[in-house]
Design an enzyme around this catalytic site. Structure first.
Site, PDB file in Angstrom:
ATOM      1  N   CYS A  87       0.902  -1.132  -0.026  1.00 55.70           N
ATOM      2  CA  CYS A  87      -0.039   0.176   0.012  1.00 55.70           C
ATOM      3  C   CYS A  87       0.969   1.305  -0.008  1.00 55.70           C
ATOM      4  CB  CYS A  87      -0.942   0.116   1.201  1.00 55.70           C
ATOM      5  SG  CYS A  87      -1.977   1.378   1.188  1.00 55.70           S
ATOM      6  N   CYS A 119      -2.336  -0.988   8.892  1.00 52.75           N
ATOM      7  CA  CYS A 119      -1.479  -2.550   8.456  1.00 52.75           C
ATOM      8  C   CYS A 119      -0.184  -2.166   9.006  1.00 52.75           C
ATOM      9  CB  CYS A 119      -1.568  -2.605   7.213  1.00 52.75           C
ATOM     10  SG  CYS A 119      -3.230  -2.693   6.344  1.00 52.75           S
ATOM     11  N   ASP A 126     -16.584 -14.765  24.592  1.00 56.99           N
ATOM     12  CA  ASP A 126     -15.966 -14.091  23.613  1.00 56.99           C
ATOM     13  C   ASP A 126     -16.078 -12.684  23.891  1.00 56.99           C
ATOM     14  OD1 ASP A 126     -14.929 -13.140  21.151  1.00 56.99           O
ATOM     15  OD2 ASP A 126     -16.813 -13.860  19.938  1.00 56.99           O
ATOM     16  N   CYS A 135      -9.942 -11.480  21.334  1.00 59.46           N
ATOM     17  CA  CYS A 135      -9.159 -10.594  20.556  1.00 59.46           C
ATOM     18  C   CYS A 135      -8.133  -9.918  21.170  1.00 59.46           C
ATOM     19  CB  CYS A 135     -10.124  -9.639  19.842  1.00 59.46           C
ATOM     20  SG  CYS A 135     -11.039  -8.564  20.965  1.00 59.46           S
TER      21      CYS A 135
END
Ligand code: SAH
Length: 448
Positions: free
Chosen positions: A72, A81, A378, A405
C-alpha cells in the site's frame, strides 16, 4: 542519557505487542515502528522519555529476510496495517510468538498444548466493514496518534465494493452541500461513513453518522446510489451528537430499504443491524467458530452458554451440537437480531437474554438454578468481568472455551481461572486481522 534528534545504530531484539521493533541502548528502550527483529537499523530519536523513547528508521543497515515491500502506498502514513512490511509467514510467526509470550507472562512455565496459527489463504481485502472518519471535506483514515484525516483511494484490507460505496456516498454528501463535523468546535454534520457488506450474499448497508438530524440532498443521493450499487439494501442515518471517540450514537433512521442486511456463515443466515457487532473477517470467522466448537468436543447432551453472543452466531453453530444454548449479550439491537436469526434458521433450543453477562449470569445461576456444562465466552478487548468469572468458578462447568481478541486480558483471565480450579488445556491462535498486529485466540480450559 538519550536525547531527541540523536542518531544511533541499533539492533532490533524483538517486536512488541503492536508490531513495533524494540531496541536497547545501554538498558534504555527504544521503540522503532516498522523495524523487524534481527535487523540493524540507523534510527533518529524522535521522542525521548526518561527510560524509553521512540525512534524513526533512517536506514536499514541489515535487512531481515522477513522484510517485504509494503503493497500500500499509504503504508507509512496510516496506522492500520502495521505489519505490511513483513511477509505473511513472518506475520503469522510474530502472532504465534505474541500469544505464547503474553500467556507465559501470566502463567509462567505452565504447560499446555499450543497449536500453530490458522492463517488466511489470501490475506487481503478481507474486511466486511469499512468505517471512515470525515473531516474538512475529506474521507479517509486518521494518521497514527492524531485525529487528522488523510485521504485514501484504496484500502488493501477492505472489501473493494464497500470501499467504493463509502467514498462515493461521501462525494455525493459533499456535492449536496453537507459539511463535515469539526470536533474542535462541534460544528458541521458528517462524522463517519460506515459500510457493511455481507461477503457471502453481497448485500450492502450504508450508515451515515451525523452530528444532527438534518441531512441535505438525501433523495438525490439515494437515487444515485441505488442505481450505481445494485446490492445496496439499506441506507441508515445514525445520529451521534456527543463529543466522544465512540463512533455511533443510539438513534438510527432508515433512509432507504431495510434496517438490516443478511449474511451467511456456515449453513446459517444472519440479519445484521447497524448497532450490532459482527466479526469483520467472515472467512476466518467460520474457521474460528468451527475450530472452537471442535475443540469443545461436544457430545450432544450438553447445556452451553454463549456469553457476549452478539447476533447469536456462535449460539447458532452450537445449537446443533448440544441440547440447549443460552446466549447473553448487552446490546438490545443485537439480541433482537439474535432472536430473529434463530427463527430464520429454524433453531428452537436457544434462549437469548439481554444484559451484562456479569449481572445476568450470577442471577440466572442463583435465582433460576441455570448452569452450563460448557461455557463459551467471547468478550470485547477488556476481557471478562471478575464477577462473571467468579460465577463460572462456582458453577463448575466441565469446560470453558474462551475466544479472545486481546491476549493480554486473555492471559489475565486464564491466570484467574487456573488459580481457581481450572486447567488450561489448549490454545489456538487464528489470524482474523492479517497485516495488522491483532490476533484472535481460542483457549480451552477444563475443570481440574
Ligand atoms: N460472539 C459474537 C460477538 C463477540 S464481540 C461474535 O462472534 O460475533 C463481543 C460482544 O460482547 C459484543 O456484541 C458486545 O456488544 C458484547 N458485550 C460487551 N460487553 C458485554 C457485557 N458486559 N455483557 C454481555 N455482552 C457484552
Amino acid at each position: 542519557m538519550i536525547n531527541k534528534n540523536e542518531e544511533y545504530i541499533v539492533e532490533i531484539i524483538d517486536n512488541g505487542i503492536d508490531g513495533e521493533g524494540i531496541a536497547k541502548i545501554d538498558g534504555y528502550t527504544l521503540f522503532v515502528d516498522g523495524a523487524i527483529k534481527g535487523e540493524k537499523i540507523k534510527v533518529l530519536v524522535v521522542k525521548a522519555n526518561k527510560t524509553y523513547g521512540y525512534g524513526k528508521i533512517l536506514e536499514i543497515i541489515e535487512k531481515s529476510p522477513d522484510r517485504v515491500e509494503p503493497i500500500c502506498p499509504q503504508y507509512k502514513r496510516c496506522g492500520g496495517c502495521v505489519l505490511q512490511h513483513m511477509s505473511y509467514e513472518a506475520q503469522m510467526r510474530y502472532k504465534e510468538e505474541k500469544v505464547k509470550k503474553t500467556l507465559n507472562k501470566f502463567l509462567g512455565d505452565y504447560s499446555y498444548q499450543f497449536n500453530s496459527i490458522i492463517g488466511m489463504g489470501i490475506p487481503y481485502n478481507y474486511r466486511n466493514k469499512a468505517q471512515y472518519p470525515c473531516q474538512n471535506g475529506k474521507i479517509g483514515f486518521y494518521s497514527p496518534r492524531t485525529h487528522d484525516v488523510i485521504e485514501n483511494d484504496y484500502c488493501y484490507i477492505q472489501d473493494e465494493e464497500a470501499d467504493k460505496l463509502a467514498k462515493r456516498s461521501f462525494e455525493l454528501l459533499m456535492q449536496f452541500g453537507n459539511e463535515c463535523y469539526d470536533e474542535t468546535n462541534a460544528s458541521g454534520n458528517i462524522r463517519h461513513i460506515m459500510v457493511r457488506i455481507g461477503k457471502n450474499t453481497g448485500e450492502m448497508m450504508l450508515v451515515i453518522i451525523t452530528n444532527k438530524e438534518e441531512l441535505l440532498g438525501t433523495e438525490e443521493m439515494i437515487d444515485t446510489l441505488k442505481n450505481e450499487f445494485a446490492n445496496l439494501k439499506s441506507i441508515v442515518q445514525n445520529i451521534n451528537s456527543k463529543s466522544t471517540n465512540i463512533i455511533m450514537g443510539q438513534k438510527c433512521i432508515t433512509l432507504y430499504g431495510e434496517d438490516y442486511i443478511v449474511d451467511t456463515l456456515g449453513e446459517y443466515n444472519f440479519k445484521i443491524s447497524p448497532l450490532s457487532f459482527y466479526q469483520v473477517n467472515p472467512v476466518q470467522t467460520e474457521a474460528l467458530y468451527y475450530t472452537a466448537i471442535e475443540m469443545a468436543d461436544l457430545k450432544g447432551d450438553e447445556t452451553a452458554f454463549d456469553l457476549y453472543c452478539g447476533i447469536g452466531t456462535i449460539s447458532s453453530f452450537l445449537s446443533s451440537k448440544c441440547k440447549k444454548v443460552y446466549g447473553v449479550e448487552i446490546v438490545p439491537e443485537a439480541i433482537e437480531d439474535a432472536k430473529e436469526n434463530a427463527q430464520l434458521n429454524n433453531i428452537s433450543n436457544i434462549d437469548f437474554r439481554c444484559g451484562a453477562a456479569e449481572e445476568l449470569i450470577p442471577k440466572m445461576y442463583e435465582e433460576e438454578n441455570i448452569s452450563a456444562d460448557v461455557v463459551f465466552v467471547d468478550p470485547p478487548r477488556k476481557g471478562c468481568d471478575v464477577e462473571l468469572l467468579n460465577t463460572i468458578i462456582k458453577m463448575k462447568p466441565k469446560k470453558m472455551v474462551y475466544i479472545s481478541c486481546n491476549v493480554a486480558t486473555l492471559g489475565r483471565d486464564i491466570k484467574y481461572l487456573v488459580d481457581n480450579g481450572f486447567e488450561l488445556k489448549e490454545v489456538q491462535p487464528v489470524d482474523q486481522f492479517p497485516q495488522t498486529a491483532h490476533v484472535e485466540s481460542i483457549a480451552v480450559l477444563e475443570r481440574r
